[in-house]
Motif scaffolding. Structure first.
Motif, short mmCIF file in Angstrom:
data_model
loop_
_atom_site.label_atom_id
_atom_site.label_comp_id
_atom_site.label_asym_id
_atom_site.label_seq_id
_atom_site.Cartn_x
_atom_site.Cartn_y
_atom_site.Cartn_z
N PRO A 183 5.33 -9.76 -7.87
CA PRO A 183 5.24 -8.30 -7.89
C PRO A 183 6.52 -7.64 -8.41
CG PRO A 183 5.71 -9.05 -5.67
CD PRO A 183 5.54 -10.29 -6.51
N PHE A 184 6.36 -6.50 -9.02
CA PHE A 184 7.49 -5.67 -9.44
C PHE A 184 8.57 -6.44 -10.20
CE2 PHE A 184 5.57 -2.79 -6.36
CZ PHE A 184 5.68 -1.58 -7.02
N ASN A 210 1.43 -5.56 -2.80
CA ASN A 210 0.68 -4.46 -3.39
C ASN A 210 -0.63 -4.25 -2.64
OD1 ASN A 210 2.08 -3.49 -5.85
ND2 ASN A 210 1.92 -5.64 -6.48
N HIS A 212 6.25 6.36 -6.60
CA HIS A 212 6.18 5.04 -7.21
C HIS A 212 7.23 4.98 -8.32
CE1 HIS A 212 4.71 1.56 -9.33
NE2 HIS A 212 3.87 1.33 -8.35
N GLY A 221 3.36 -1.53 -3.09
CA GLY A 221 3.02 -0.78 -4.31
C GLY A 221 1.51 -0.70 -4.49
N GLU A 222 1.11 -0.39 -5.72
CA GLU A 222 -0.31 -0.16 -5.99
C GLU A 222 -1.04 -1.45 -6.40
OE1 GLU A 222 -1.23 3.42 -8.31
OE2 GLU A 222 -2.44 2.15 -9.63
N GLY A 223 -0.57 -2.03 -7.49
CA GLY A 223 -1.22 -3.24 -7.99
C GLY A 223 -0.42 -3.78 -9.16
N GLY A 250 0.98 -5.00 -12.73
CA GLY A 250 0.85 -4.61 -14.14
C GLY A 250 0.85 -5.88 -14.99
N1 URA Z 1 3.42 -1.49 -10.04
C1 URA Z 1 2.93 -1.81 -8.81
O1 URA Z 1 2.39 -0.98 -8.08
N2 URA Z 1 3.09 -3.06 -8.41
C2 URA Z 1 3.68 -3.99 -9.14
O2 URA Z 1 3.77 -5.14 -8.68
C3 URA Z 1 4.17 -3.64 -10.41
C4 URA Z 1 4.03 -2.38 -10.84
#
Ligand code: URA
Length: 232
Positions: free
Chosen positions: A101-102, A128, A202, A88-90, A92
């Motif tokens: 993550p996530f 991420n 995403h 993913g991106e980063g 939250g």
């Molecule tokens: N969005 C992301 O890109 N990564 C995460 O870990 C959570 C939300």
């Protein structure tokens, strides 16, 4: 009785539940001993140890300005021996709070998307592009991405996935070193340093715009097909 305000106690329960759900997703109803469980191969155990030791090396990273505002560095989670790596991106707010993550709303949708193509979070590894939360959930800046990419590359070197799924344009553009639109990258195989890579929306974009769901469904079916042809 605790002196914690009720809101803090609620938050604590909420995160404990997220954590336990995640452990359940990862390991099933009973938690195996990662070090001694006979079902875990020597290679997987070695990868788990290498990841753990790398995590310890960078847990207090201050190589970029995100280090100053994050609560927790979000290293990555899942199966150290996964053949599918999801990027993913980063982090939250929920990920920053828990260190995983996530785990927020986008994470729940990601878990459902994976389930739809017969993967549990126990089957895959999730990381991420950047490991620390950008303030106000802004996109990570180029200097932050540049500082963090060596960490992701190290994880990829340890895990050696058969295929990567890049979630959203930030992950895809970073890994493919391009500035192409997400739409133009979908539906075909790319490579990141010799590892096949596919791209989809995403999950946070899907939450904002459910019209992307049919295309995402196509993308993840394409991913499953590629995975099945690569992994015996
Ligand atoms: N969005 C992301 O890109 N990564 C995460 O870990 C959570 C939300």
């Amino acid at each position: 009785m605790s002196d914690l305000p009720i809101e803090e106690i609620r938050k604590l329960f909420a995160f404990t539940r997220v954590y336990l759900d995640q452990q359940h997703d990862l390991f099933g109803p009973s938690l195996p001993d990662l070090i001694t469980s006979p079902e875990i191969t020597v290679d997987a155990r070695k990868k788990a140890e290498l990841l753990d030791s790398y995590y310890k090396q960078i847990a207090n990273c201050q190589n970029c300005k995100l280090g100053k505002t994050r609560k927790n560095l979000v290293f990555g989670s899942g199966n150290p021996d996964a053949k599918l790596l999801v990027i993913g991106e980063g982090p939250g707010a929920d990920e920053d709070e828990t260190g995983y993550p996530f785990v927020g709303r986008a994470g729940q949708l990601l878990t459902a998307i994976l389930k739809a193509i017969n993967f549990t979070r126990q089957d895959v590894y999730i990381a991420n592009i950047v490991k620390c939360r950008p303030p106000q959930n802004r996109k990570p800046e180029p200097d932050e991405v540049a500082e963090c990419m060596p960490h992701l590359k190290k994880q990829i070197e340890i895990i050696r996935p058969a295929i990567i799924l890049a979630l959203g344009a930030t992950a895809a553009n970073t890994l493919l070193a391009n500035a192409d639109s997400l739409g133009s990258m979908r539906g075909r195989i790319h490579t990141f340093e010799n590892t096949p890579l596919v791209v989809t929306y995403h999950p946070a974009a899907l939450l904002r715009n459910p019209n992307y769901k049919p295309e995402t469904w196509q993308d993840v079916q394409f991913l499953r097909k590629q995975y099945d042809s690569l992994v015996q």
